[in-house]
Design a protein around this motif. Structure first.
Motif, PDB file in Angstrom:
ATOM      1  N   ARG A1108     -21.285   7.863 -29.169  1.00  0.00           N
ATOM      2  CA  ARG A1108     -21.554   7.058 -27.974  1.00  0.00           C
ATOM      3  C   ARG A1108     -20.704   5.800 -27.929  1.00  0.00           C
ATOM      4  O   ARG A1108     -20.338   5.321 -26.864  1.00  0.00           O
ATOM      5  N   HIS A1109     -20.402   5.250 -29.123  1.00  0.00           N
ATOM      6  CA  HIS A1109     -19.640   3.997 -29.158  1.00  0.00           C
ATOM      7  C   HIS A1109     -18.145   4.226 -29.011  1.00  0.00           C
ATOM      8  O   HIS A1109     -17.364   3.283 -28.970  1.00  0.00           O
ATOM      9  N   LEU A1110     -17.746   5.499 -28.957  1.00  0.00           N
ATOM     10  CA  LEU A1110     -16.326   5.831 -29.023  1.00  0.00           C
ATOM     11  C   LEU A1110     -15.582   5.329 -27.788  1.00  0.00           C
ATOM     12  O   LEU A1110     -15.997   5.566 -26.650  1.00  0.00           O
ATOM     13  N   VAL A1111     -14.481   4.626 -28.030  1.00  0.00           N
ATOM     14  CA  VAL A1111     -13.589   4.204 -26.948  1.00  0.00           C
ATOM     15  C   VAL A1111     -12.261   4.911 -27.166  1.00  0.00           C
ATOM     16  O   VAL A1111     -11.557   4.635 -28.141  1.00  0.00           O
ATOM     17  N   LEU A1112     -11.926   5.825 -26.293  1.00  0.00           N
ATOM     18  CA  LEU A1112     -10.689   6.587 -26.461  1.00  0.00           C
ATOM     19  C   LEU A1112      -9.496   5.731 -26.059  1.00  0.00           C
ATOM     20  O   LEU A1112      -9.573   4.964 -25.091  1.00  0.00           O
ATOM     21  N   PRO A1113      -8.387   5.842 -26.781  1.00  0.00           N
ATOM     22  CA  PRO A1113      -7.218   5.015 -26.442  1.00  0.00           C
ATOM     23  C   PRO A1113      -6.615   5.435 -25.108  1.00  0.00           C
ATOM     24  O   PRO A1113      -6.732   6.587 -24.681  1.00  0.00           O
ATOM     25  N   GLU A1114      -5.983   4.461 -24.490  1.00  0.00           N
ATOM     26  CA  GLU A1114      -5.300   4.768 -23.228  1.00  0.00           C
ATOM     27  C   GLU A1114      -4.098   5.668 -23.512  1.00  0.00           C
ATOM     28  O   GLU A1114      -3.463   5.562 -24.555  1.00  0.00           O
ATOM     29  N   HIS A1115      -3.804   6.494 -22.536  1.00  0.00           N
ATOM     30  CA  HIS A1115      -2.696   7.433 -22.708  1.00  0.00           C
ATOM     31  C   HIS A1115      -1.434   6.837 -22.081  1.00  0.00           C
ATOM     32  O   HIS A1115      -1.377   6.593 -20.890  1.00  0.00           O
ATOM     33  N   HIS A1116      -0.452   6.566 -22.915  1.00  0.00           N
ATOM     34  CA  HIS A1116       0.836   6.053 -22.445  1.00  0.00           C
ATOM     35  C   HIS A1116       1.912   7.062 -22.797  1.00  0.00           C
ATOM     36  O   HIS A1116       2.373   7.123 -23.925  1.00  0.00           O
ATOM     37  N   ASP A1117       2.299   7.831 -21.859  1.00  0.00           N
ATOM     38  CA  ASP A1117       3.329   8.839 -22.111  1.00  0.00           C
ATOM     39  C   ASP A1117       4.665   8.290 -21.614  1.00  0.00           C
ATOM     40  O   ASP A1117       5.125   8.598 -20.522  1.00  0.00           O
ATOM     41  N   VAL A1118       5.236   7.393 -22.440  1.00  0.00           N
ATOM     42  CA  VAL A1118       6.498   6.758 -22.047  1.00  0.00           C
ATOM     43  C   VAL A1118       7.633   7.534 -22.715  1.00  0.00           C
ATOM     44  O   VAL A1118       7.840   7.444 -23.921  1.00  0.00           O
ATOM     45  N   HIS A1119       8.336   8.290 -21.938  1.00  0.00           N
ATOM     46  CA  HIS A1119       9.469   9.046 -22.464  1.00  0.00           C
ATOM     47  C   HIS A1119      10.706   8.717 -21.664  1.00  0.00           C
ATOM     48  O   HIS A1119      10.651   8.448 -20.451  1.00  0.00           O
ATOM     49  N   THR A1120      11.803   8.705 -22.355  1.00  0.00           N
ATOM     50  CA  THR A1120      13.087   8.459 -21.709  1.00  0.00           C
ATOM     51  C   THR A1120      13.741   9.799 -21.421  1.00  0.00           C
ATOM     52  O   THR A1120      13.949  10.603 -22.337  1.00  0.00           O
ATOM     53  N   ASP A1121      14.045  10.024 -20.170  1.00  0.00           N
ATOM     54  CA  ASP A1121      14.726  11.271 -19.822  1.00  0.00           C
ATOM     55  C   ASP A1121      16.195  11.172 -20.219  1.00  0.00           C
ATOM     56  O   ASP A1121      16.843  10.135 -20.032  1.00  0.00           O
ATOM     57  N   LEU A1122      16.702  12.240 -20.737  1.00  0.00           N
ATOM     58  CA  LEU A1122      18.106  12.292 -21.111  1.00  0.00           C
ATOM     59  C   LEU A1122      18.936  12.494 -19.844  1.00  0.00           C
ATOM     60  O   LEU A1122      18.806  13.506 -19.151  1.00  0.00           O
ATOM     61  N   LEU A1123      19.759  11.515 -19.534  1.00  0.00           N
ATOM     62  CA  LEU A1123      20.546  11.565 -18.301  1.00  0.00           C
ATOM     63  C   LEU A1123      21.760  12.477 -18.487  1.00  0.00           C
ATOM     64  O   LEU A1123      22.287  12.638 -19.582  1.00  0.00           O
TER      65      LEU A1123
END
Length: 2009
Positions: A1108-1123
């Protein structure tokens, strides 16, 4: 059996045959069909071959070809080979007249058969004919026809078999030629010396038969090759109600002229003492002795029962033992025969396995061998279904006696028992003729598996087969891999010690009927009565215990009726009669007392042991004439009789659920009891059976039929076992596997039996196609059942969980099919029992009418669960019997008792399989029910019964515990009561303490768990299991196992499971396990942890874990696209020098480098580059470096790599490519290399490790080179999440702090793999928009295919072994010619893996296909290699790489692999970091390593796994790469997720905060709690606290909550440091102030844990001064820093051995030999005494220990100085000297010179008696120095020793002026003020030396110490110690590094130091001691007196600075 046409008009057909018979004896050729007779064919064959017997054989083969189904064209070739090219005309006649020839021969054969049927003639010498059922049918038809046509019947008598009928003899098997052959055979049997013969005369030297037909064991083989004739003299008698066939005794084979018995006295001592009760071996043993004991040949011994085969097996056992004896038995001088030979056996090096067919025989063999070999200390134990062995017992056992099924189970396990199987050197298979029975397939599987193991592992396993006389012994010998000319031994009946007369009696009637039983009793009585009348004793064997009494009474009653009872009565005149008669009267058995007076007795296993012993004595004394017994007497007791009678052959077989024939093995064993060698010349054996089984027993006992294979019936299950074991992975391997079976041999010999026709065998002689079809068919069935993965296109096969479980638990595939169909995720106990009883194993159980009433009663009384199908079905009956067993019900019916035992034995195994299946399918309820039911079956109690029933609790007590009205007092309530309350509860106060102890002995596991989110879908669970019960060896044994699994809230799915094993020694120690489980968003309210005992009913606990106390981390999907950018050319650098540097390797930057080029090369932003390994991140570091040098040319660049290996790689690469062209200098700064300060100041590039730079930068204010850094490059920055992450955090935070303090910008560039939370890391590094590049894992220069394979098995080493074959297959599949790296977890695994790969290579046509260099080059390489295992593996193209190898060996492997000279490299994980050696295929063989701290196996950090995978792919050569990851089954899903998706990086600084906060306090950066909180706000930890608060235990995520968490963290840290005396805490105006203590500064300076400071201060104060050196050594090894020293598996045993070899025991009382501190102590002592270490791992560990010991000792000196203890400080200095020189202080200082021994030192001392110390040697002229050492006599070492002496420093010490407190320099040391601080100036200089000796090669630079045995460069330093009395006033260490050398005149080595001291309080003259102590050499210390005057006045004199004579401190 022989066959002929069956026609309805039989009699007419017979007359037609008789009428058409034309006898032609001239052999003339004729075209008419009638002339093509058998005589014609035989005559033509005799014209081709002169030898009559060879002609007969040719005739039979030609006839067989002509009668076959093959076409004319097909038989021409074989016929041509038979008759030859010289007889083409005959060949033409055979082909053209084929039909007529066949017709004529067939007619003649049929006429001969008619004559046999009509007249009843028999073969010459044979008076009995065993007829087939078809024979009997034809006979009946013939009798009917005779009666119908009496008038015309013509008697067909023996005239048809007279001399006139010559031709048909060899074809039909009758006539004159046959008669003559039999006469010759009989003549040769009785005449002359016996000659060893075989199927071809003299072909096999050790086949001993009595006639020419050697192949038939003394009888002739029929033309059909399926039956052998009966022995000569056989008589058949027909009686009204039975038929009897009598086979006379075989004549004893005469001895050969050269045959001599082997005398025991002629043997070596090993055999003599083992056979000391014998005088000589018997005939058979003497013949086989040279092969059995004198060679390692495989052996097949086929000999009659009682021939002493067990002792032959013992000879082979002794041969194996002799190979592991020291000294060799043949070389032992055993003069004193009264004492046993002194032999030492390496008992841990071998195992011998004896496979016995029955448990009873196994027990007998164990008893015999244990008594024979006890004198050698050899342990022999039984391993059967009844007798299990623990792992320790198996390890301590050398001879394991087992059954075929048990050994099959052991060897088919891919993990668990591989160590045992690998140690087997001898496999003895007793009664191998069981190949012909149902169990034969098990023997075939065992032998085939063993032979394949011999080939694959290249380890010799000797095979010995023992059997009774075999008809086709050559086939069995070929199956065993026996050399037919050396290892095949066949002896016919003439070798039986006591010849046996055999009687086969078949009574008319149906088996099992009362009439037949009465008839059997009557026939039995007739034979017994006759034998007793002749004065013999008789044993009557029956097959049920109650039948022993019934038969004895029946025989007594018949004798009484016949009036012959008096001849059965015991002889009263016997000597022992009175005493034995008295014992009979006291016997417990009523029947025994009743029958004894009539001369009868009984014997069976159900009788009490005293009664059985009494019966055996009575029979042996002759007081019992007739003994009625069961077969256990034949197996278990050696009690022979003149005659044995087997009454009836119907035995109840619970496995088949019906009465079956008594096994031939039992018959042979019982017949073996007939005849007493001491008393009779022969024995008699009777077998009484029903008439329909008479032929079966006659043919089986006389070996009339070749034994055939039974393998095909169980081939599917055996194939599954091999696939699960990993030995069969394809159809091709399956075909090869079948080639090792007995079935394959017999398929070639007798194809029709196995469904083959002649054409198929001719077209494919090796039957490859048929074997392939069989394998494919079986594989398809296994695939359908989901037991294996099978690809029909490629033939690939791999096991699945279901197949592995079936193999491990011996499940039939039909049972698996049933489970697949009926098993559900939720099941009750009733469902599980019903499912269990549906298995194939219980299919044959049938309900009989006689059992109906008892089954109904059991169903009503004993069954707690519903019985589906009722008692009439097999499953229903099995269910009733199983539940009755659990309920402990008593069963009366004998057959039901057998069925019940069978059900119970198999149910336990099958329910365990169901439990494993449920676990594999993650079905929680099903797993819980199956485990509960398994315990119930084992304990025979229901789960709802009181758990204390498992203990011996009295019944009245249990009644109280179970309570009234069905209310049970549960264990939880009982645990809360004390002994008084428990006594009152059960109304027995005296029993209260006992009950309390029992209650607390019930195993129980308490679970606790901490949950931390990793991502929004993955939780990390840290589970702690603590045993909550009292251990009792009597109750719990050596270990208790628990199953623990994590269930979801609905108890449906299992997220994770593991097995916890508790041992008595540390069962209370918490067991911590860290694992991950999936979680859904939103998470459930709770999960459950379930712990269940593996074997105790009611020992379960369930713990709920709230989420009940669990706080899930925010999801940050920061990826750099290969140009999609155009690749930049190197010209973009705009610098010719840099362009030239790059052009050596590439012309254009790759896509990743192109995209980051501008940011790194043209901007000053901090940067984070996350990209897969191999994507060119090193170039990114170089771009940033070039930018820094361009913008800040005078400042430094620091490159921080996580491993020393990476540092060295960078040093080598950049030192070669960049330093010269750029005009820059580079320096390495690690634990191995510590340059002097001036070198660091001059350097432009510093390459270092995190710990080293942390230590250096802690004192940044005093080190100007730290503040002149403009760029810090941190490689592998994703390691922030690992154990070393806190150091990286501190470095970055400190560099940012330095930048803020100095105003100079410091750029930070981080390099890592792809990250899940790159944004957080970028924020911490101060990166905003530009500078963050986080490319996906897929952005690789070489595309990667990744495969994750799961492997079962709870034990690490066997699981690793099971991965070797799949690894080899992966190489052959993915990279047959390209480079391969296999990563393993330890140095030992590199060796084991390489050796297994070599074994697999040995099976290939080209074993060295991994080696890609010619032989000459390979030989040159092997000569350079040092490690013997490496030399072996390199010769097969397989390299090894680990830290235990020498540097040269590692370089050889690296170079060979780089040059593609070797294809495979097996390495530890350090290779992935340290050496850039990519490969096409990378295999991770396991993802766990042994962690000494947790004393278990833990997972590699995911970063390490990614790094290893990153080595796959060579951009220059490959366009694709492959990675195979081998993991344990439970981790497969985890790696599937995180190897394809980035793993988040969390901080671990909060776990290691103490050391770093102390460093900042010591450095002055933190002075208060607020400073510490502010300091933490600079860290990565602070960033992650907000993003993933639950992971760090933050409950309040607000700003204030986070600050309170940090404040609590800081205050806890301050408290720990204060308790360690490292800081002082004060409270000023409500704020917390903190200041460092001297101990805190010491810990920071030497990079030590505050815990070490605590240990030192506590222990040094009370140290034993009488043994300072020993106690300081122990204290040194207790430093907290040694906790990371690896203690590997089983090293506790090595440590025990080492302790016996060192001068100081490592502790008193109980010592933990697995402790890294104990190991450190031992390694230091072994170093000091220069002892030999047991393995290379210890050598490497010693280097690690020595490396760290110096700084810890320096800290110890400072702590002693802080305590003011001069004696302890000097002793610590002496310990450092001893460690650096590997010399004990009490030894001569001369031993510091390499190669100089104590004797040499004594010789030097005697040569120069004036030498007082080592310092005197330093001032000797060269000539005198040489003369001193020349006295040793070691002329070759004198120069080296002189050079060593000249390398030692000759130090001059001078005391200069004194400085006043104000800093003014004083001219004298008198009139000093009391209690005032002054400073003493000391100058240390090296005196120049005039010598012709050169410096040793070891010394590379000025100031380097001469420490030849330390292994790492050390630099000279000196402690200046100022003391007064025992009080230490001041100490200072001065370094001579870089200050010139001992002989430097241009740069004299001079160092000055200032010692601060406080003058005494009392005025007057005082003497202080100045001690000058070397930190590198023993015996060079000096002492100078310093005189001072304390008082009023001005100084008037100057102290003399002339030192005293040098002397030891």
């Amino acid at each position: 059996m022989p066959e002929f046409l069956y026609r309805p008009d039989l009699l007419a057909y017979l007359e037609e045959l008789e009428g058409s018979h034309v006898s032609r004896g001239d052999g003339s050729s004729d075209s008419a069909p009638g002339c093509f007779s058998q005589a014609w064919l035989l005559a033509r064959c005799r014209s081709i071959v002169a030898d009559p017997e060879s002609a007969d054989a040719l005739c039979r083969e030609v006839c067989a070809l002509l009668q076959s189904d093959r076409g004319d064209d097909d038989i021409q070739g074989p016929l041509l080979e038979l008759v030859g090219y010289d007889n083409m005309e005959f060949l033409g006649s055979l082909v053209s007249q084929r039909a007529d020839i066949v017709r004529g021969i067939t007619a003649e054969s049929d006429r001969a058969r008619v004559a046999a049927l009509r007249g009843g003639w028999s073969l010459p010498g044979v008076q009995a004919v065993v007829r087939t059922e078809r024979d009997l049918a034809i006979g009946k038809e013939l009798s009917k026809a005779r009666r119908r046509r009496k008038a015309t019947a013509a008697a067909a008598g023996p005239a048809d078999c007279t001399e006139g009928a010559q031709g048909p003899a060899q074809v039909l098997g009758s006539g004159t030629d046959l008669r003559r052959a039999r006469e010759r055979q009989l003549t040769q049997r009785t005449a002359g010396a016996l000659k060893p013969e075989s199927r071809s005369a003299e072909r096999y030297p050790y086949v001993f038969t009595s006639g020419p037909a050697a192949g038939a064991g003394g009888a002739l083989l029929s033309m059909f090759g399926t039956k052998y004739a009966l022995p000569a003299g056989t008589v058949r008698n027909e009686f009204e109600d039975h038929e009897e066939i009598t086979i006379p005794t075989a004549r004893t084979a005469p001895r050969r002229d050269m045959e001599q018995p082997v005398e025991i006295a002629d043997m070596d001592p090993l055999c003599q003492y083992t056979f000391r009760k014998y005088t000589a071996l018997n005939r058979i043993q003497s013949i086989i002795y040279p092969t059995a004991y004198g060679s390692n040949e495989n052996i097949l011994l086929s000999a009659p029962t009682g021939a002493g085969k067990t002792d032959v097996a013992l000879l082979t056992i002794l041969r194996t033992i002799a190979q592991f004896c020291t000294p060799s038995p043949a070389e032992l001088d055993w003069a004193d025969k009264s004492r046993k030979p002194e032999l030492t056996v390496a008992k841990s090096e071998f195992k011998i396995v004896y496979v016995a067919p029955m448990k009873a025989l196994a027990a007998e063999v164990v008893e015999k061998y244990q008594s024979r070999l006890r004198w050698l200390g050899i342990s022999c134990r039984e391993l059967t279904g009844d007798m299990q062995l623990t792992k320790a017992e198996v390890s301590a056992t050398q001879i394991i006696v087992t059954t075929p099924e048990k050994w099959d189970v052991v060897t088919r396990k891919g993990s668990g028992d591989t160590d045992l199987v690998d140690q087997v050197r001898l496999l003895i298979v007793d009664e191998i003729h069981l190949l012909n029975e149902d169990r034969g397939s098990v023997l075939e599987a065992l032998v085939a598996r063993t032979q394949r193991q011999v080939e694959s592992r290249q380890k010799m396993i000797r095979l010995v087969g023992l059997s009774a006389t075999l008809p086709n012994y050559v086939d069995v010998a070929a199956f065993l891999g026996v050399n037919l000319r050396r290892g095949l031994f066949y002896f016919d009946g003439g070798f039986r010690p006591v010849p046996l007369e055999q009687h086969f009696v078949g009574v008319h009637g149906k088996a099992g009927t009362p009439a037949t039983a009465r008839l059997l009793n009557r026939v039995c009585y007739d034979r017994v009565n006759q034998l007793v009348a002749e004065g013999h004793q008789v044993m009557v064997f029956v097959h049920a215990r109650k039948d022993t009494v019934a038969t004895a009474r029946a025989l007594r009653d018949l004798a009484m009726a016949d009036g012959t009872l008096e001849q059965f009565t015991a002889q009263t005149g016997a000597t022992k009669h009175p005493a034995l008669a008295a014992r009979v009267g006291r016997a417990r058995g009523r029947e025994l007392r009743e029958l004894y007076s009539f001369g009868f007795s009984i014997h069976h296993a159900g009788m009490p042991r005293p009664d059985r012993s009494l019966v055996e004595e009575l029979f042996a004394a002759g007081l019992v004439r007739v003994l009625c017994c069961t077969a256990t007497l034949a197996w278990g007791v050696n009690l022979p009789a003149y005659a044995v009678v087997i009454k009836g052959t119907q035995v109840y077989n619970a496995q088949k659920g019906a009465f079956t024939d008594l096994s031939i093995l039992d018959v042979l064993q019982i017949f073996g009891r007939a005849g007493r060698p001491q008393y009779e010349s022969h024995g008699v054996g009777y077998i009484l059976t029903t008439h329909d089984r008479l032929a079966h027993y006659v043919s089986a006992i006389t070996m009339q039929h070749p034994i055939e294979s039974r393998f095909a019936a169980n081939m599917i299950d055996n194939l599954n076992a091999e696939i699960s074991l990993g030995t069969v992975t394809s159809v091709e391997e399956g075909v090869a596997w079948l080639g090792y079976t007995y079935m394959f041999i017999r398929m070639q010999k007798n194809p029709l039996v196995y469904g083959l026709d002649g054409n198929e065998l001719a077209d494919d002689p090796m039957l490859g196609r048929r074997r392939g079809e069989m394998v494919r068919k079986a594989a398809l069935e296994l695939s359908r059942l989901q037991m294996i993965v099978f690809d029909p296109a490629t033939g690939f096969m791999a096991p699945k969980d279901l197949g592995r479980i079936a193999s491990s638990y011996y499940l039939r595939h039909e049972s698996v099919e049933t489970f697949n169909r009926l098993m559900r995720a939720r099941m009750t106990e009733a469902d599980a029992i019903a499912l269990l009883c549906q298995s194939k194993e219980f299919e044959q159980i049938r309900a009989r009418n006689t059992e109906t009433r008892e089954l109904a009663q059991l169903l009503e009384d004993a069954c707690c669960c519903d019985v589906k199908g009722g008692a009439d079905s097999a499953a229903g009956k099995a269910s009733i019997l199983l539940q009755a067993g659990i309920s402990r019900s008593i069963i009366e019916d004998f057959a039901l008792v057998s069925d019940s035992m069978y059900v119970a034995q198999n149910a336990g195994r099958i329910i365990r399989a169901l439990f494993e299946i449920a676990l594999s399918r993650r079905w929680g309820p099903a797993a819980a029910v199956a485990l509960s039911l398994s315990r119930s079956i084992e304990r025979q109690m229901w789960p709802f019964e009181h758990p204390l029933k498992q203990f011996p609790v009295p019944a009245p007590v249990m009644r109280y515990l179970e309570g009234t009205a069905g209310i049970t007092v549960d264990v939880e309530r009982l645990r809360e009561m004390d002994s008084g309350e428990l006594g009152a509860l059960v109304h027995n106060r005296a029993y209260g303490p006992t009950l309390a102890a029992i209650v607390h002995q019930l195993p129980r596991l308490e679970l606790a768990a901490e949950v931390a989110p990793i991502t929004r879908s993955v939780l990390q669970v840290t589970m702690t299991a603590v045993a909550d019960f009292e251990w009792s060896d009597r109750v719990h044994g050596t270990a208790e196992a628990f199953w623990v699994w994590v269930e979801d809230a609905n108890n449906t799915e299992i997220y994770h499971t593991e097995n916890i094993l508790l041992r008595r020694r540390d069962h209370r120690a918490p067991k911590v396990s860290v694992f991950t489980i999936p979680v859904h968003d939103p998470p459930p309210a709770q999960i459950f942890l379930r712990a269940a005992s593996d074997r105790w009913v009611g020992a379960e606990t369930v713990t709920a874990v709230s989420l009940r106390h669990l706080v899930l981390p925010e999801h940050h999907d920061v990826h750099t696209d290969l140009l999609d950018l155009q690749p930049l050319p190197v010209a973009a650098l705009n610098n010719p020098v840099l362009e030239a540097i790059c052009s050596e390797r590439f012309t254009h930057f790759n896509p990743v480098q192109t995209q980051i080029f501008h940011t790194l090369y043209h901007q000053n932003h901090n940067a984070l580059v996350g990209a897969p390994t191999g994507s060119g991140k090193t170039v990114a570091a170089e771009l940033a470096m070039w930018r820094a040098f361009r913008e800040h040319p005078r400042q430094k660049v620091v490159y921080i790599a996580p491993l020393k290996a990476l540092v060295k790689e960078r040093m080598a690469d950049w030192g070669r490519r960049m330093v010269g062209p750029m005009g820059r200098t580079i320096v390495e700064l690690t634990g191995d290399v510590t340059p002097d300060v001036s070198a660091i100041r001059r350097a432009d590039i510093i390459v270092t490790t995190p710990e080293k730079w942390d230590g250096v930068s802690r004192s940044w204010r005093a080190r100007d080179y730290v503040t002149s850094v403009s760029l810090v490059i941190i490689d592998e920055i994703h390691l922030l999440g690992g154990d070393r992450g806190p150091v990286l955090e501190v470095i970055v935070s400190r560099m940012n702090h330095i930048s803020a303090q100095t105003g100079r910008a410091v750029r930070v560039v981080g390099l890592s793999t792809a990250l899940a939370n790159a944004r957080d890391l970028a924020d911490w590094l101060g990166i905003r928009t530009a500078g963050l590049y986080n490319f996906r894992h897929s952005v690789r220069p070489v595309p990667l295919e990744m495969y994750i394979d799961g492997f079962p098995g709870r034990h690490y080493c066997p699981r690793m072994a099971s991965m070797n074959r799949p690894a080899y297959r992966a190489i052959r599949t993915h990279s047959p010619r390209k480079p391969v790296i296999i990563f393993v977890s330890s140095r030992r695994q590199t060796r084991l893996t390489a050796l297994d790969l070599i074994a697999f290579c040995g099976i290939e046509d080209n074993p060295r296909h991994f080696l890609h260099m010619d032989e000459a080059e390979a030989e040159a390489v092997l000569e350079r290699a040092v490690d013997p295992s490496l030399r072996l593996s390199l010769s097969f193209g397989i390299g090894m790489h680990h830290a235990g190898l020498t540097e040269g060996d590692r370089r050889i492997c690296e170079q060979l692999f780089h040059d593609r000279k070797i294809q495979v490299l097996v390495a530890t994980s350090t290779l992935a970091w340290g050496v850039n050696l990519p490969a096409h295929l990378v295999i991770l063989k396991g993802t766990e390593f042994y962690d000494a701290k947790s004393k278990g196996y833990v997972d590699f950090p995911l970063t390490d796994v990614l790094q290893m995978i990153g080595r796959a792919g060579r951009p220059q050569f490959d366009d694709s790469a492959v990675a195979r990851i081998f993991v344990t089954d439970a981790k497969k899903d985890f790696y599937k997720k995180f190897l394809h998706a980035p793993f988040p990086v969390e901080s671990s600084l909060h776990k290691h905060l103490r050391e770093h906060i102390n460093a900042e306090i010591a450095g002055g950066s933190i002075t208060s709690a607020q400073d510490a909180v502010d300091y933490l706000s600079w860290t990565y930890l602070y960033r992650r606290l907000r993003q993933n608060p639950t992971y760090y235990g933050v409950e309040d995520t607000t700003e204030g909550g986070v600050n309170r968490y940090l404040s609590r963290l800081v205050m806890d840290c301050f408290g720990e440091l204060e308790r360690a005396q490292c800081v002082e805490i004060s409270y000023v105006d409500g704020s917390v102030a903190v200041a460092p203590t001297p101990l805190g500064r010491v810990a920071s300076q030497y990079y030590l844990s505050p815990a070490t400071m605590t240990t030192f201060t506590e222990r040094l104060a009370g140290i034993d001064r009488s043994n300072l050196f020993c106690d300081l050594l122990h204290l040194l090894s207790e430093a907290a820093e040694w906790a990371e020293l690896p203690v590997r598996h089983n090293e506790d045993l090595l440590n025990r051995e080492l302790e016996r070899e060192v001068p100081f025991p490592i502790g008193r009382g109980r010592v933990d030999y697995l402790s890294p501190h104990a190991k450190t102590n031992l390694l230091l002592q072994k170093h000091l005494v220069r002892g030999r270490l047991p393995c290379t791992d210890y050598t490497t560990d010693t280097r690690t220990v020595l490396d760290s010991s110096i700084r810890i000792l320096q800290a110890m000196v400072d702590v002693a100085a802080y305590l003011g203890d001069t004696q302890v400080a000097l002793a610590a200095m002496e310990l450092m000297q001893a460690i650096k020189q590997a010399t004990m202080p009490a030894d001569s200082p001369l031993l510091q010179l390499p190669g100089l021994s104590a004797n040499h030192a004594a010789a030097v001392a005697s040569q120069a008696p004036g030498l007082r110390c080592l310092g005197d040697l330093l001032v000797l002229p060269d000539s005198q120095l040489r003369a001193a050492f020349s006295a040793t006599g070691a002329a070759g070492a004198v120069d080296a020793w002189c050079e060593g002496i000249r390398a030692l420093p000759l130090a001059d010490v001078s005391v200069g002026s004194t400085a006043s407190p104000a800093g003014a320099e004083l001219a004298a040391l008198d009139h000093l003020q009391p209690q005032t601080q002054y400073s003493l100036m000391v100058t240390l200089s090296y005196a120049p030396k005039d010598t012709a000796f050169k410096l040793p090669a070891l010394i590379k630079e000025p100031g380097q110490a001469y420490t030849p045995r330390f292994g790492k460069a050390q630099y000279e330093g000196w402690w200046l110690v100022l003391a007064q009395g025992e009080e230490l006033l001041a100490v200072k260490r001065v370094s001579m590094q870089g200050r010139g050398g001992p002989r430097s005149t241009s740069q004299p080595a001079v160092s000055r130091a200032r010692l601060a001291f406080i003058t005494p309080e009392s005025p007057g003259a005082h003497t202080m001691r100045l001690l000058v102590v070397s930190d590198a050499y023993l015996g060079l210390d000096q002492e100078v007196d310093v005189n001072i005057t304390v008082g009023v006045g001005e100084p008037t004199a100057v102290a003399s600075d002339a030192p005293e004579e040098p002397q030891a401190a």
